[in-house]
Design a protein around this motif. Sequence first.
Motif, PDB file in Angstrom:
ATOM      1  N   LEU A  68     -72.335 -23.514  -9.348  1.00  0.00           N
ATOM      2  CA  LEU A  68     -73.511 -24.222  -8.842  1.00  0.00           C
ATOM      3  C   LEU A  68     -74.742 -23.895  -9.688  1.00  0.00           C
ATOM      4  O   LEU A  68     -75.529 -24.785 -10.040  1.00  0.00           O
ATOM      5  N   GLY A  69     -74.898 -22.612 -10.010  1.00  0.00           N
ATOM      6  CA  GLY A  69     -76.026 -22.200 -10.843  1.00  0.00           C
ATOM      7  C   GLY A  69     -75.996 -22.843 -12.216  1.00  0.00           C
ATOM      8  O   GLY A  69     -77.039 -23.231 -12.765  1.00  0.00           O
ATOM      9  N   GLU A  70     -74.790 -22.963 -12.773  1.00  0.00           N
ATOM     10  CA  GLU A  70     -74.636 -23.613 -14.080  1.00  0.00           C
ATOM     11  C   GLU A  70     -74.972 -25.102 -13.984  1.00  0.00           C
ATOM     12  O   GLU A  70     -75.639 -25.664 -14.867  1.00  0.00           O
ATOM     13  N   LEU A  71     -74.501 -25.754 -12.918  1.00  0.00           N
ATOM     14  CA  LEU A  71     -74.713 -27.192 -12.775  1.00  0.00           C
ATOM     15  C   LEU A  71     -76.188 -27.554 -12.623  1.00  0.00           C
ATOM     16  O   LEU A  71     -76.638 -28.599 -13.104  1.00  0.00           O
ATOM     17  N   VAL A  72     -76.940 -26.701 -11.933  1.00  0.00           N
ATOM     18  CA  VAL A  72     -78.368 -26.989 -11.739  1.00  0.00           C
ATOM     19  C   VAL A  72     -79.227 -26.315 -12.804  1.00  0.00           C
ATOM     20  O   VAL A  72     -80.451 -26.395 -12.761  1.00  0.00           O
ATOM     21  N   HIS A  73     -78.562 -25.633 -13.763  1.00  0.00           N
ATOM     22  CA  HIS A  73     -79.261 -24.967 -14.878  1.00  0.00           C
ATOM     23  C   HIS A  73     -80.322 -23.987 -14.362  1.00  0.00           C
ATOM     24  O   HIS A  73     -81.476 -23.993 -14.806  1.00  0.00           O
ATOM     25  N   LEU A  74     -79.908 -23.144 -13.408  1.00  0.00           N
ATOM     26  CA  LEU A  74     -80.844 -22.219 -12.774  1.00  0.00           C
ATOM     27  C   LEU A  74     -81.445 -21.241 -13.783  1.00  0.00           C
ATOM     28  O   LEU A  74     -82.662 -21.032 -13.804  1.00  0.00           O
ATOM     29  N   THR A  76     -81.724 -21.528 -17.033  1.00  0.00           N
ATOM     30  CA  THR A  76     -82.598 -22.255 -17.954  1.00  0.00           C
ATOM     31  C   THR A  76     -83.951 -22.529 -17.308  1.00  0.00           C
ATOM     32  O   THR A  76     -85.001 -22.398 -17.954  1.00  0.00           O
ATOM     33  N   GLY A  77     -83.931 -22.884 -16.026  1.00  0.00           N
ATOM     34  CA  GLY A  77     -85.174 -23.129 -15.306  1.00  0.00           C
ATOM     35  C   GLY A  77     -86.030 -21.886 -15.207  1.00  0.00           C
ATOM     36  O   GLY A  77     -87.249 -21.931 -15.419  1.00  0.00           O
ATOM     37  N   VAL A  78     -85.386 -20.764 -14.903  1.00  0.00           N
ATOM     38  CA  VAL A  78     -86.120 -19.499 -14.824  1.00  0.00           C
ATOM     39  C   VAL A  78     -86.717 -19.142 -16.180  1.00  0.00           C
ATOM     40  O   VAL A  78     -87.860 -18.686 -16.277  1.00  0.00           O
ATOM     41  N   GLN A  79     -85.951 -19.356 -17.250  1.00  0.00           N
ATOM     42  CA  GLN A  79     -86.437 -19.058 -18.596  1.00  0.00           C
ATOM     43  C   GLN A  79     -87.630 -19.929 -18.966  1.00  0.00           C
ATOM     44  O   GLN A  79     -88.581 -19.451 -19.595  1.00  0.00           O
ATOM     45  N   LYS A  80     -87.599 -21.209 -18.578  1.00  0.00           N
ATOM     46  CA  LYS A  80     -88.724 -22.100 -18.875  1.00  0.00           C
ATOM     47  C   LYS A  80     -89.987 -21.648 -18.152  1.00  0.00           C
ATOM     48  O   LYS A  80     -91.081 -21.651 -18.716  1.00  0.00           O
ATOM     49  N   ILE A  81     -89.808 -21.263 -16.881  1.00  0.00           N
ATOM     50  CA  ILE A  81     -90.961 -20.777 -16.109  1.00  0.00           C
ATOM     51  C   ILE A  81     -91.509 -19.500 -16.739  1.00  0.00           C
ATOM     52  O   ILE A  81     -92.732 -19.324 -16.869  1.00  0.00           O
ATOM     53  N   LEU A 105     -87.006 -13.594 -23.214  1.00  0.00           N
ATOM     54  CA  LEU A 105     -86.373 -14.336 -22.126  1.00  0.00           C
ATOM     55  C   LEU A 105     -85.159 -13.602 -21.580  1.00  0.00           C
ATOM     56  O   LEU A 105     -84.932 -13.559 -20.368  1.00  0.00           O
ATOM     57  N   GLU A 106     -84.352 -13.002 -22.473  1.00  0.00           N
ATOM     58  CA  GLU A 106     -83.157 -12.272 -22.043  1.00  0.00           C
ATOM     59  C   GLU A 106     -83.539 -11.124 -21.121  1.00  0.00           C
ATOM     60  O   GLU A 106     -82.943 -10.932 -20.054  1.00  0.00           O
ATOM     61  N   LYS A 107     -84.542 -10.363 -21.513  1.00  0.00           N
ATOM     62  CA  LYS A 107     -84.940  -9.192 -20.719  1.00  0.00           C
ATOM     63  C   LYS A 107     -85.668  -9.607 -19.445  1.00  0.00           C
ATOM     64  O   LYS A 107     -85.482  -8.998 -18.390  1.00  0.00           O
ATOM     65  N   PHE A 108     -86.483 -10.654 -19.533  1.00  0.00           N
ATOM     66  CA  PHE A 108     -87.253 -11.072 -18.365  1.00  0.00           C
ATOM     67  C   PHE A 108     -86.334 -11.525 -17.231  1.00  0.00           C
ATOM     68  O   PHE A 108     -86.536 -11.151 -16.070  1.00  0.00           O
ATOM     69  N   VAL A 109     -85.335 -12.327 -17.552  1.00  0.00           N
ATOM     70  CA  VAL A 109     -84.414 -12.809 -16.509  1.00  0.00           C
ATOM     71  C   VAL A 109     -83.661 -11.639 -15.884  1.00  0.00           C
ATOM     72  O   VAL A 109     -83.463 -11.592 -14.665  1.00  0.00           O
ATOM     73  N   GLN A 212     -74.381 -10.510 -22.465  1.00  0.00           N
ATOM     74  CA  GLN A 212     -75.479 -11.287 -21.908  1.00  0.00           C
ATOM     75  C   GLN A 212     -74.989 -12.253 -20.818  1.00  0.00           C
ATOM     76  O   GLN A 212     -74.894 -13.457 -21.016  1.00  0.00           O
ATOM     77  N   PHE A 213     -74.648 -11.695 -19.663  1.00  0.00           N
ATOM     78  CA  PHE A 213     -74.256 -12.534 -18.532  1.00  0.00           C
ATOM     79  C   PHE A 213     -75.432 -13.406 -18.084  1.00  0.00           C
ATOM     80  O   PHE A 213     -76.578 -12.958 -18.091  1.00  0.00           O
ATOM     81  N   ALA A 214     -75.133 -14.633 -17.670  1.00  0.00           N
ATOM     82  CA  ALA A 214     -76.166 -15.519 -17.126  1.00  0.00           C
ATOM     83  C   ALA A 214     -76.380 -15.155 -15.662  1.00  0.00           C
ATOM     84  O   ALA A 214     -75.946 -15.859 -14.741  1.00  0.00           O
ATOM     85  N   VAL A 215     -77.036 -14.036 -15.426  1.00  0.00           N
ATOM     86  CA  VAL A 215     -77.127 -13.471 -14.079  1.00  0.00           C
ATOM     87  C   VAL A 215     -77.898 -14.362 -13.113  1.00  0.00           C
ATOM     88  O   VAL A 215     -77.596 -14.399 -11.911  1.00  0.00           O
ATOM     89  N   ALA A 216     -78.893 -15.090 -13.592  1.00  0.00           N
ATOM     90  CA  ALA A 216     -79.651 -15.964 -12.687  1.00  0.00           C
ATOM     91  C   ALA A 216     -78.756 -17.049 -12.102  1.00  0.00           C
ATOM     92  O   ALA A 216     -78.931 -17.460 -10.951  1.00  0.00           O
TER      93      ALA A 216
END
Length: 237
Positions: A68-74, A76-81, A105-109, A212-216
Amino acid sequence: MLGPYVNGVSVLAGSLGGAMLGSRLSKNLRNRMPMVFGCASMGLGVAMIVKVKSLPPMVLALVLGSILGELVHLETGVQKIAAKTRKLIEKISKPSGDLSHDEFLEKFVAIMVLFCVSGTGIFGAMSEGMTGDPTLLIVKAILDLFTSAIFAASLGYTVATLVVPQFAIQAALYFGAAFIMPLATPAMVADFSACGGLIMLATGFRICGIKQFAVANMIPSLFLVMPLSALWAKYMG
């Protein structure tokens, strides 16, 4: 409600202090302490994972939540913000640290997940909401004070903005605990803890630069695990 305020103040104070010190902090300290925080995250994650009651619903929640997180690009959205917030803050303050855009971006997320959806924060807020005891969140506040200071020395004042989602999540859990906990069985809470532990383990790997897991993108799992655990216990348990 005391814990969310104490935790928020600790992150704000640590972030502002670390950002002001910036490069004046030892490079070894800035580079090595995040490894310690990552190790601590992995250790706490393992300690939470072993509490699991039913593996199938917990794993299913993690898989479905991540999809679900991948489908809604969660993420990526957090990184843009995060990127927009960084640009806004750097317009009114001197940039801190020497990280590239991608490294930032990697560390911030990773630290967003660590601050906002860690097991200690989630259960601390729910526990205070049910019992009035803020001890867990005060312990988290002490850890977050130093963690935010070290990361802010490299990431700058942007780290301070994490106070907003952190406080919002903890306040919501605090007020929602009275409704959530009476409906939750010990098995559901244990599976929820284990799912959060897996996310914290992945966060630790990310902070340490191991993987680098996409934890978000994993965060939606936390909303699915309790219902799936309840259904498993009802039909399969």
